[in-house]
Design a protein around this motif. Structure first.
Motif, PDB file in Angstrom:
ATOM      1  N   LEU A 261      -3.975  26.102  24.685  1.00 37.67           N
ATOM      2  CA  LEU A 261      -4.512  27.259  25.406  1.00 37.67           C
ATOM      3  C   LEU A 261      -3.725  28.528  25.075  1.00 37.67           C
ATOM      4  O   LEU A 261      -4.313  29.603  24.891  1.00 37.67           O
ATOM      5  N   THR A 262      -2.418  28.399  24.999  1.00 33.32           N
ATOM      6  CA  THR A 262      -1.598  29.555  24.610  1.00 33.32           C
ATOM      7  C   THR A 262      -1.934  29.989  23.189  1.00 33.32           C
ATOM      8  O   THR A 262      -2.076  31.187  22.904  1.00 33.32           O
ATOM      9  N   THR A 263      -2.064  29.031  22.292  1.00 34.98           N
ATOM     10  CA  THR A 263      -2.428  29.338  20.905  1.00 34.98           C
ATOM     11  C   THR A 263      -3.778  30.021  20.830  1.00 34.98           C
ATOM     12  O   THR A 263      -3.952  31.012  20.103  1.00 34.98           O
ATOM     13  N   ALA A 264      -4.762  29.511  21.564  1.00 34.83           N
ATOM     14  CA  ALA A 264      -6.111  30.089  21.536  1.00 34.83           C
ATOM     15  C   ALA A 264      -6.097  31.541  21.977  1.00 34.83           C
ATOM     16  O   ALA A 264      -6.748  32.403  21.365  1.00 34.83           O
ATOM     17  N   ALA A 265      -5.360  31.831  23.052  1.00 33.88           N
ATOM     18  CA  ALA A 265      -5.338  33.190  23.579  1.00 33.88           C
ATOM     19  C   ALA A 265      -4.745  34.172  22.574  1.00 33.88           C
ATOM     20  O   ALA A 265      -5.289  35.265  22.350  1.00 33.88           O
TER      21      ALA A 265
ATOM     22  N   PRO B 163      -0.506  14.640  26.253  1.00 33.45           N
ATOM     23  CA  PRO B 163      -1.714  15.468  26.290  1.00 33.45           C
ATOM     24  C   PRO B 163      -1.551  16.738  27.110  1.00 33.45           C
ATOM     25  O   PRO B 163      -2.153  17.768  26.788  1.00 33.45           O
ATOM     26  N   ALA B 164      -0.732  16.701  28.146  1.00 33.99           N
ATOM     27  CA  ALA B 164      -0.508  17.905  28.943  1.00 33.99           C
ATOM     28  C   ALA B 164       0.153  18.998  28.110  1.00 33.99           C
ATOM     29  O   ALA B 164      -0.226  20.173  28.175  1.00 33.99           O
TER      30      ALA B 164
ATOM     31  N   ILE C  21      -6.403  22.519  17.658  1.00 42.41           N
ATOM     32  CA  ILE C  21      -7.286  22.798  18.790  1.00 42.41           C
ATOM     33  C   ILE C  21      -7.291  24.288  19.113  1.00 42.41           C
ATOM     34  O   ILE C  21      -8.342  24.900  19.326  1.00 42.41           O
ATOM     35  N   GLY C  22      -6.088  24.869  19.163  1.00 42.33           N
ATOM     36  CA  GLY C  22      -5.972  26.267  19.573  1.00 42.33           C
ATOM     37  C   GLY C  22      -6.613  27.239  18.607  1.00 42.33           C
ATOM     38  O   GLY C  22      -7.243  28.218  19.030  1.00 42.33           O
ATOM     39  N   LEU C  23      -6.479  27.000  17.300  1.00 43.45           N
ATOM     40  CA  LEU C  23      -7.091  27.892  16.321  1.00 43.45           C
ATOM     41  C   LEU C  23      -8.622  27.823  16.383  1.00 43.45           C
ATOM     42  O   LEU C  23      -9.300  28.847  16.227  1.00 43.45           O
ATOM     43  N   THR C  24      -9.149  26.630  16.624  1.00 48.45           N
ATOM     44  CA  THR C  24     -10.599  26.502  16.768  1.00 48.45           C
ATOM     45  C   THR C  24     -11.089  27.278  17.981  1.00 48.45           C
ATOM     46  O   THR C  24     -12.068  28.038  17.908  1.00 48.45           O
TER      47      THR C  24
END
Length: 219
Positions: free
Chosen positions: A98-102, A90-91, A33-36
């Motif tokens: 979110l941390t990964t995405a940033a 899920p939490a 999810i985060g990489l996307t």
């Protein structure tokens, strides 16, 4: 190392292996999810239009500036006050995603910027549109350049998944603490948990180093 300790480790290992499996599952979903999201944020933060670029930059800076533990606590304990309650698993995935995405958005953006200008000029000479140039030239090559760093960050996310202990998810560290609470032998069980972490991170680090050397030979 005494035989009794090895026997105890053999007794504790199944519980810790269950926890390790959950840690890997959390890590895998968070990275997917985060990489996307990171790729989307990288493209938006590089956009020419300010209404697109500015919100992406703000989201990235907030995500990078907020510790992962605070993000996890905010998602799990804070969102219920806003009327949104998530189960533990899920939490944790949302918080780590979110941390990964940033963080990965900046890694990916650096990779996209590292694509040689000659490649862009060649795409333009072939009459490719801006969208096609991004899709078929910039993004594939940029991700290839960023891959070793992204893989290194994936190892970090696996380690950070231990923070899920703070919200009661029965991952590896949580299982180790549970065994320690039942036996009062925290040192022994935490050493075993550390060995399980090392069994994942050392081969992964070796793979990253090997991949980086291989890519450097072809750049």
């Amino acid at each position: 190392m005494s035989t009794s300790l090895l026997d105890d480790w053999a007794d504790w290992a199944p519980r810790l292996l269950d926890g390790l499996g959950l840690s890997l599952k959390v890590t895998g979903l968070s990275l997917a999810i985060g990489l996307t999201l990171g790729l989307v944020l990288a493209l938006w933060s590089s956009a020419k239009r300010l209404p697109v670029r500015l919100p992406a930059i703000v989201l990235v800076e907030v995500g990078r500036g907020m510790p992962a533990l605070v993000m996890l606590q905010l998602i799990y304990f804070g969102l219920p006050d806003a009327g949104l309650t998530l189960e533990t698993f899920p939490a944790v995935v949302v918080a780590l995603s979110l941390t990964t995405a940033a963080y990965t958005s900046e890694i990916i953006r650096a990779g996209l910027r590292a694509v040689p200008s000659g490649q862009l000029e060649a795409a333009s000479a072939l009459g490719m549109s801006g969208g096609d140039t991004q899709r078929f030239v910039v993004i594939p090559q940029g991700l290839r350049i960023a891959l070793p760093t992204l893989m290194g960050f994936a190892i970090l996310i696996f380690q950070i998944s231990a923070l899920a202990y703070s919200v009661g998810l029965p991952e590896l560290l949580s299982q180790a603490y549970s065994v320690g609470a039942a036996t009062y032998r925290y040192l022994d069980v935490l050493v075993l948990a550390g060995l399980f972490y090392l069994a994942v991170t050392i081969p992964a680090s070796w793979l990253v180093a090997r991949l980086e050397r291989r890519l450097n030979r072809h750049l």
